[in-house]
Design an enzyme around this catalytic site. Structure first.
Site, short mmCIF file in Angstrom:
data_model
loop_
_atom_site.label_atom_id
_atom_site.label_comp_id
_atom_site.label_asym_id
_atom_site.label_seq_id
_atom_site.Cartn_x
_atom_site.Cartn_y
_atom_site.Cartn_z
N SER A 265 27.95 38.37 21.61
CA SER A 265 29.39 38.60 21.52
C SER A 265 30.05 37.37 20.93
O SER A 265 29.50 36.27 21.00
CB SER A 265 29.96 38.88 22.91
OG SER A 265 31.38 38.84 22.92
N TYR B 145 31.14 36.75 31.86
CA TYR B 145 30.70 37.56 30.71
C TYR B 145 30.32 36.65 29.55
O TYR B 145 29.27 36.84 28.92
CB TYR B 145 31.83 38.51 30.29
CG TYR B 145 31.58 39.18 28.96
CD1 TYR B 145 30.70 40.26 28.86
CD2 TYR B 145 32.22 38.74 27.80
CE1 TYR B 145 30.47 40.87 27.63
CE2 TYR B 145 31.99 39.35 26.58
CZ TYR B 145 31.12 40.41 26.50
OH TYR B 145 30.88 41.00 25.28
#
Length: 263
Positions: A141, A154
């Protein structure tokens, strides 16, 4: 590695980018083993009904190492071999600070995003190494290189995926197995709802950039795999922030905090 006539395993295939990856791979002539945890199994099967035996669906909880270790035998029994994998499955955390985040949720995010990817690579790599040509694509990501407030765990999990994937590439550089790291920016999926995370937004508040559609993201990911790219930045925001972060990490972090960190 061109995907036509290859057997590709896709995790997180129940919706969003994963479902698009499945459909586009099938359209390109691949055979696909779609790995799904709980939701989206029936919908994916319906969408792929025209492809017959070229698609199989497999229920597995990627947090459970035993579940994952059963997949290679199951998939090879169905398709005869495995040539590639796209580790797409992932979840986010609730939009809260680390200080307010319980350890159960922290562990779940790390288990799904990092250990799920690790388990898949460990389970399938011995089989991939036996193929004339094979490929691993891991989805990290933009948060894997750029801190996002209230998504710190995350981001940590995706940073772990990033470094693991880059290390795996170096280890396999002289082998038949290629490795691609994908760093998507914002993609318009239902990951917030599927992760059980809640984020309240003020009326009229919108993103300062255009989100990629799952279809666009899947196209970029498959192209990166077929071109054996080392690193794929998916989305205008990922490309811009990657460049800024290289030159001024503090400024990049402050900008993303201003744009995305306020709820």
């Amino acid at each position: 590695m061109k995907v036509v006539n290859k057997v590709i395993v896709v995790t997180g295939a129940g919706g969003g980018i994963g479902r698009e990856l499945v459909l586009q791979l099938l359209e390109k002539g691949a055979r696909v083993a779609a790995v799904i945890n709980k939701t989206g199994l029936q919908e994916t099967q319906i969408l792929a009904k025209d492809y017959g035996e070229r698609i199989s669906t497999h229920l597995a909880n990627l947090v459970n190492k035993d579940d994952v270790e059963k997949l290679p035998e199951e998939i090879i029994a169905k398709h005869g071999s495995v040539d590639g994998m796209i580790n797409n499955a992932g979840i986010i955390q609730p939009f809260i600070n680390v200080n307010d985040l319980d350890f159960e949720k922290i562990k779940l995010v790390m288990d799904v995003n990092f250990y799920g990817t690790l388990y898949m690579c460990k389970a399938f790599l011995p089989h991939l190494l036996q193929r004339p040509e094979a490929h691993i694509t891991n989805i990290s990501s933009m948060g894997g290189f750029l801190p996002v407030p209230r998504q710190s765990i995350y981001c940590a999990s995706k940073a772990a995926v990033k470094m693991f994937t880059e290390g795996l590439h170096s280890e396999l550089i002289d082998s038949n197995v290629g490795v691609t790291l994908v760093l998507p920016g914002g993609v318009n999926t239902n990951i917030v709802e599927n992760s059980g995370a809640v984020r309240e937004r003020e009326e009229g508040q919108s993103h300062y950039y255009k989100l990629l559609s799952p279809k666009e993201a899947a196209e970029i990911i498959i192209r990166g795999m077929e071109n054996k790219e080392y690193r794929v930045l998916a989305g205008k925001d990922a490309k811009i922030m990657d460049l800024l972060y290289r030159f001024n990490p503090k400024k990049a972090a402050a900008l993303i905090a201003k744009k995305l960190g306020k709820v």
